[in-house]
Design a protein around this motif. Sequence first.
Motif, mmCIF file in Angstrom:
data_model
loop_
_atom_site.group_PDB
_atom_site.id
_atom_site.type_symbol
_atom_site.label_atom_id
_atom_site.label_comp_id
_atom_site.label_asym_id
_atom_site.label_seq_id
_atom_site.Cartn_x
_atom_site.Cartn_y
_atom_site.Cartn_z
ATOM 1 N N UNK A 191 18.450 9.906 39.245
ATOM 2 C CA UNK A 191 17.780 10.725 40.255
ATOM 3 C C UNK A 191 17.492 12.107 39.684
ATOM 4 N N UNK A 192 16.461 12.726 40.245
ATOM 5 C CA UNK A 192 16.083 14.069 39.846
ATOM 6 C C UNK A 192 16.374 15.036 40.989
ATOM 7 N N UNK A 193 16.889 16.188 40.654
ATOM 8 C CA UNK A 193 17.060 17.248 41.637
ATOM 9 C C UNK A 193 15.731 17.998 41.672
ATOM 10 N N UNK A 194 14.946 17.695 42.697
ATOM 11 C CA UNK A 194 13.577 18.195 42.810
ATOM 12 C C UNK A 194 13.557 19.720 42.831
ATOM 13 N N UNK A 195 12.689 20.296 42.007
ATOM 14 C CA UNK A 195 12.632 21.742 41.859
ATOM 15 C C UNK A 195 12.265 22.487 43.125
ATOM 16 N N UNK A 196 11.313 21.980 43.890
ATOM 17 C CA UNK A 196 10.884 22.672 45.107
ATOM 18 C C UNK A 196 11.729 22.293 46.313
ATOM 19 N N UNK A 197 12.025 21.015 46.453
ATOM 20 C CA UNK A 197 12.736 20.544 47.639
ATOM 21 C C UNK A 197 14.252 20.678 47.536
ATOM 22 N N UNK A 198 14.747 20.798 46.306
ATOM 23 C CA UNK A 198 16.190 20.891 46.062
ATOM 24 C C UNK A 198 16.946 19.724 46.690
ATOM 25 N N UNK A 199 16.388 18.541 46.487
ATOM 26 C CA UNK A 199 16.999 17.301 46.968
ATOM 27 C C UNK A 199 17.024 16.314 45.816
ATOM 28 N N UNK A 200 18.037 15.434 45.803
ATOM 29 C CA UNK A 200 18.091 14.359 44.817
ATOM 30 C C UNK A 200 17.130 13.260 45.272
ATOM 31 N N UNK A 201 16.150 12.953 44.425
ATOM 32 C CA UNK A 201 15.101 11.983 44.753
ATOM 33 C C UNK A 201 14.814 11.078 43.562
ATOM 34 N N UNK A 202 14.062 10.005 43.833
ATOM 35 C CA UNK A 202 13.516 9.182 42.767
ATOM 36 C C UNK A 202 12.383 9.960 42.088
ATOM 37 N N UNK A 203 11.969 9.504 40.925
ATOM 38 C CA UNK A 203 10.863 10.133 40.215
ATOM 39 C C UNK A 203 9.566 9.796 40.959
ATOM 40 N N UNK A 204 8.601 10.694 40.890
ATOM 41 C CA UNK A 204 7.329 10.363 41.525
ATOM 42 C C UNK A 204 6.440 11.562 41.700
ATOM 43 N N UNK A 205 5.231 11.274 42.168
ATOM 44 C CA UNK A 205 4.299 12.362 42.392
ATOM 45 C C UNK A 205 2.901 11.894 42.693
ATOM 46 N N UNK A 206 1.983 12.764 42.402
ATOM 47 C CA UNK A 206 0.587 12.546 42.765
ATOM 48 C C UNK A 206 -0.139 11.664 41.757
ATOM 49 N N UNK A 207 -1.086 10.922 42.278
ATOM 50 C CA UNK A 207 -1.964 10.128 41.413
ATOM 51 C C UNK A 207 -2.898 11.076 40.674
ATOM 52 N N UNK A 208 -3.294 10.661 39.486
ATOM 53 C CA UNK A 208 -4.233 11.439 38.683
ATOM 54 C C UNK A 208 -5.477 10.595 38.434
ATOM 55 N N UNK A 209 -6.631 11.243 38.239
ATOM 56 C CA UNK A 209 -7.881 10.497 38.060
ATOM 57 C C UNK A 209 -7.836 9.460 36.939
ATOM 58 N N UNK A 210 -7.021 9.692 35.907
ATOM 59 C CA UNK A 210 -6.937 8.752 34.791
ATOM 60 C C UNK A 210 -6.026 7.558 35.071
ATOM 61 N N UNK A 211 -5.284 7.584 36.176
ATOM 62 C CA UNK A 211 -4.401 6.463 36.502
ATOM 63 C C UNK A 211 -5.239 5.244 36.898
ATOM 64 N N UNK A 212 -5.052 4.111 36.219
ATOM 65 C CA UNK A 212 -5.821 2.926 36.579
ATOM 66 C C UNK A 212 -5.285 2.217 37.831
#
Length: 173
Positions: A60-81
């Motif tokens: 788990x990652x301690x999210x920098x903004x939310x300060x919560x332990x979470x799974x990895x993840x984020x926004x889709x990017x235009x290059x993502x198929x």
Amino acid sequence: MSVYDDAVLVLKAYEGQEELRQTYLDHLAAHPDGLWKACRAGHITASALVIDPERGRVLLTLHGKLRMWLQMGGHCEPDDPSLASAALREATEESGIAGLSLLPGGPVRLDRHPIPPPCHCHFDVQYAVLAPPGAVQEISEESLDLRWFAYDEVADVADESVLRLLEATRARL
């Protein structure tokens, strides 16, 4: 095929959470930009729980903004198929682990949650990825900390959404 088209196909094929799944599909139908961070009505995100089933643990990652332990993840990017590739990319970037592999069978769960303005919510499509034997994590600038937790330790540090993702992932193993 675009990542938008992939998202629609993935969600149509996803079994379970029918009402929430339909909410995701309705969001995409109403918002052609519904995959992108700029969509203020909310946007689709892709995340992945990094799991080491041989050692009975998750990263788990301690999210920098939310300060919560979470799974990895984020926004889709235009290059993502695809959504799956976006989840795998995010997990690799945020964990620093090369050689992660997606757990077969598509998304494990869906989780819609509010986010601070200017957007309203994330429509998270949650996957699981398997860590290779001997995986060593490397913290990224997006995290305050990165740590392995035994399955039974997750409830002590993470919220219900992470616990549900872990339960659903373990049911697939």
